[in-house]
Design an enzyme around this catalytic site. Structure first.
Site, PDB file in Angstrom:
ATOM      1  N   GLY A  13       0.838  -1.203   0.000  1.00 30.12           N
ATOM      2  CA  GLY A  13       0.000   0.000   0.000  1.00 30.12           C
ATOM      3  C   GLY A  13       0.868   1.245   0.000  1.00 30.12           C
ATOM      4  N   THR A 134       4.833   2.342   6.122  1.00 29.05           N
ATOM      5  CA  THR A 134       3.419   1.946   6.211  1.00 29.05           C
ATOM      6  C   THR A 134       2.714   2.846   7.220  1.00 29.05           C
ATOM      7  OG1 THR A 134       1.805   0.315   6.977  1.00 29.05           O
ATOM      8  CG2 THR A 134       3.998   0.045   7.836  1.00 29.05           C
ATOM      9  N   ASP A 136       0.529   1.753   9.018  1.00 30.84           N
ATOM     10  CA  ASP A 136       0.133   0.867  10.122  1.00 30.84           C
ATOM     11  C   ASP A 136       1.147   0.852  11.271  1.00 30.84           C
ATOM     12  OD1 ASP A 136      -1.888   0.244   8.365  1.00 30.84           O
ATOM     13  OD2 ASP A 136      -1.020  -1.669   7.745  1.00 30.84           O
ATOM     14  N   ARG A 171     -24.978  12.195  19.812  1.00 37.82           N
ATOM     15  CA  ARG A 171     -24.845  10.884  19.174  1.00 37.82           C
ATOM     16  C   ARG A 171     -23.575  10.164  19.615  1.00 37.82           C
ATOM     17  NH1 ARG A 171     -26.240  12.919  13.053  1.00 37.82           N
ATOM     18  NH2 ARG A 171     -28.446  12.314  13.056  1.00 37.82           N
ATOM     19  N   GLY A 179      -5.132   0.224   9.818  1.00 43.54           N
ATOM     20  CA  GLY A 179      -4.052  -0.282  10.670  1.00 43.54           C
ATOM     21  C   GLY A 179      -3.845  -1.766  10.539  1.00 43.54           C
ATOM     22  N   HIS A 180      -4.687  -2.394   9.706  1.00 44.76           N
ATOM     23  CA  HIS A 180      -4.607  -3.840   9.504  1.00 44.76           C
ATOM     24  C   HIS A 180      -4.775  -4.533  10.854  1.00 44.76           C
ATOM     25  CE1 HIS A 180      -2.532  -7.462   7.480  1.00 44.76           C
ATOM     26  NE2 HIS A 180      -3.791  -7.374   7.093  1.00 44.76           N
ATOM     27  N   ARG A 276     -23.791   6.672  14.740  1.00 45.60           N
ATOM     28  CA  ARG A 276     -23.374   6.850  13.345  1.00 45.60           C
ATOM     29  C   ARG A 276     -21.957   6.307  13.172  1.00 45.60           C
ATOM     30  NH1 ARG A 276     -28.010   7.801  12.735  1.00 45.60           N
ATOM     31  NH2 ARG A 276     -29.007   9.583  11.732  1.00 45.60           N
ATOM     32  N   ARG A 285      -4.245   7.579   3.797  1.00 47.98           N
ATOM     33  CA  ARG A 285      -2.999   7.324   3.066  1.00 47.98           C
ATOM     34  C   ARG A 285      -2.687   8.422   2.053  1.00 47.98           C
ATOM     35  NH1 ARG A 285      -3.702   1.179   1.727  1.00 47.98           N
ATOM     36  NH2 ARG A 285      -3.337   1.865  -0.402  1.00 47.98           N
TER      37      ARG A 285
HETATM   38  O1  F6P Z   1      -1.193  -1.472   5.062  1.00 53.98           O
HETATM   39  C1  F6P Z   1      -1.784  -0.242   4.828  1.00 53.98           C
HETATM   40  C2  F6P Z   1      -3.277  -0.372   4.728  1.00 53.98           C
HETATM   41  O2  F6P Z   1      -3.811   0.911   4.492  1.00 53.98           O
HETATM   42  C3  F6P Z   1      -3.959  -1.044   5.920  1.00 53.98           C
HETATM   43  O3  F6P Z   1      -4.131  -0.170   7.000  1.00 53.98           O
HETATM   44  C4  F6P Z   1      -5.243  -1.498   5.292  1.00 53.98           C
HETATM   45  O4  F6P Z   1      -5.761  -2.608   5.987  1.00 53.98           O
HETATM   46  C5  F6P Z   1      -4.822  -1.886   3.901  1.00 53.98           C
HETATM   47  O5  F6P Z   1      -3.622  -1.190   3.634  1.00 53.98           O
HETATM   48  C6  F6P Z   1      -5.810  -1.552   2.813  1.00 53.98           C
HETATM   49  O6  F6P Z   1      -5.332  -2.083   1.625  1.00 53.98           O
HETATM   50  P1  F6P Z   1      -5.816  -1.682   0.162  1.00 53.98           P
HETATM   51  O7  F6P Z   1      -5.334  -0.293  -0.129  1.00 53.98           O
HETATM   52  O8  F6P Z   1      -5.169  -2.685  -0.711  1.00 53.98           O
HETATM   53  O9  F6P Z   1      -7.297  -1.734   0.187  1.00 53.98           O
END
Ligand code: F6P
Length: 358
Positions: A13, A134, A136, A171, A179-180, A276, A285
């Site tokens: 990513g 990353t 993450d 709300r 963050g995976h 919500r 990103r």
């Molecule tokens: O590893 C970076 C990340 O943005 C993670 O936080 C997220 O789970 C993943 O990539 C999303 O991946 P993609 O851009 O392939 O949907």
């Protein structure tokens, strides 16, 4: 006189700071008489021999630009998607193209997965170096990855902005943060943004305790709550591999419902408060890197050029305190840095009254 030639690619990513790192490696390398070529679209460009020369004109004006000028992909050399053929092991093409360009080293900018793929190529005879990127922040061996600081700032600003609308409407707003399987981004932005509840994968939550935390705020006159939720957060029952016990949490999971949507739905049932969801997604990103990420990426990139000059290969360049440290790839690949339960950020959050739903 050109002393060495290196290839560089960005894989996995994208994140803010990749161009700053490309520039850092490239400018420092050029000043050390090392020529740099950049492969396009991650490892795919390497196996297909698609590259551009990273000379001074290409490296100029990219420090502040988000994304990667080289393009990226999640393709792996040993399992490259190949249409109807499924996946194909393209490592021989990576080796062939590396040799064709007379490369001395391949620099791979990526996260944990990229380190694994780089190690696979090292085993095929390539000299490799990786740099930890990353949003993450889950790369083992380095204090921090570039991209994380910018993403944390974006998520924090989102939490700041959600406060006023949550308060106006009384709300609960669940904000889903990337963050995976690591909670760094939700934890950091949750503490910085003053989220009332923070849910991260490392601390499985109990929906009833999350509801209690929200209701407690209502009793003391705070008629709104912000829940910062990692995309990888999960209920304790699920983490244990069991089915949910709570009356509102035991419904079947829908493949079309995100973790945050499900949590908001259940919280509304348990608390009676309108709820919500805001999912920040790829916004985290995008855009220009923060000064901290620009500085980190430049430091790691220039340190990388020095290692190439010395012929010190087979490492990830990590940042530890004020120093950069080359760490053998074998130690990094396959490892993941998650949030330790006794991490100071967790302790501070608890001390200011934040609930982790545990
Ligand atoms: O590893 C970076 C990340 O943005 C993670 O936080 C997220 O789970 C993943 O990539 C999303 O991946 P993609 O851009 O392939 O949907």
């Amino acid at each position: 006189m050109v002393k060495k030639i290196v290839g560089l690619l960005t894989a996995g990513g994208d994140c803010p700071g990749l161009n700053a790192a490309i520039r850092g490696v490239g400018k420092a390398a050029n000043s050390l008489d090392i020529q740099v070529i950049g492969y396009l679209d991650g490892f795919r460009g390497l196996v297909e021999n698609r590259f551009i020369r990273l000379d001074s004109s290409r490296l100029s004006g990219i420090l502040t630009v988000g994304g990667t000028i080289l393009g990226t992909s999640r393709d792996k050399p040993h399992k490259m998607p190949a249409g109807k053929l499924g996946t194909v092991d393209m490592r021989p093409f990576a080796v062939e193209n590396y040799e064709k360009q007379h490369l001395d080293c391949l620099v791979c900018l990526g996260g944990g997965g990229t380190a694994k793929n780089a190690l696979r190529l090292q085993k095929e005879g390539l000299n490799v170096i990786t740099l930890p990127k990353t949003i993450d922040n889950d790369v083992w061996g380095t204090d921090v990855t570039f991209g994380f600081d910018t993403a944390m700032a974006i998520a924090t600003e989102a939490i700041d902005r959600l406060h006023s609308t949550a308060e106006s409407h009384h709300r609960v707003i669940v904000v889903e943060i990337m963050g995976h399987n690591a909670g760094w981004l939700a934890l950091g932005s949750g503490v910085a943004g003053g989220a009332d509840v923070i849910l991260i994968p490392e601390i499985p939550y109990d929906i009833d305790k999350v509801a209690d935390a929200v209701l407690h705020r209502s009793y003391i006159g705070k008629r709104f709550s912000i829940v910062a939720m990692s995309e990888g957060a999960m209920a304790a029952e699920k983490a244990k591999g069991k089915k949910g016990k709570s009356a509102s949490d035991d419904d079947e999971e829908s493949p079309f419902e995100s973790v945050s949507m499900r949590l908001a739905r259940n919280l509304e049932t348990l608390t009676g408060l309108e709820s919500r969801v805001t999912s920040l997604g790829h916004l985290q990103r995008g855009g220009a890197p923060s000064p901290t990420d620009r500085l980190l990426a430049t430091r790691l990139g220039t340190a990388c050029a020095r290692l190439i000059e010395k012929g010190h290969y087979g490492v990830m360049v990590a940042i530890r305190g004020d120093d950069y440290v080359p760490i053998p790839l074998e130690e990094v690949a396959g490892e993941r840095k998650t949030v330790p339960l006794d991490h100071p950020w967790v302790e501070s959050a608890r001390l200011v009254g934040t609930s982790f739903g545990d």
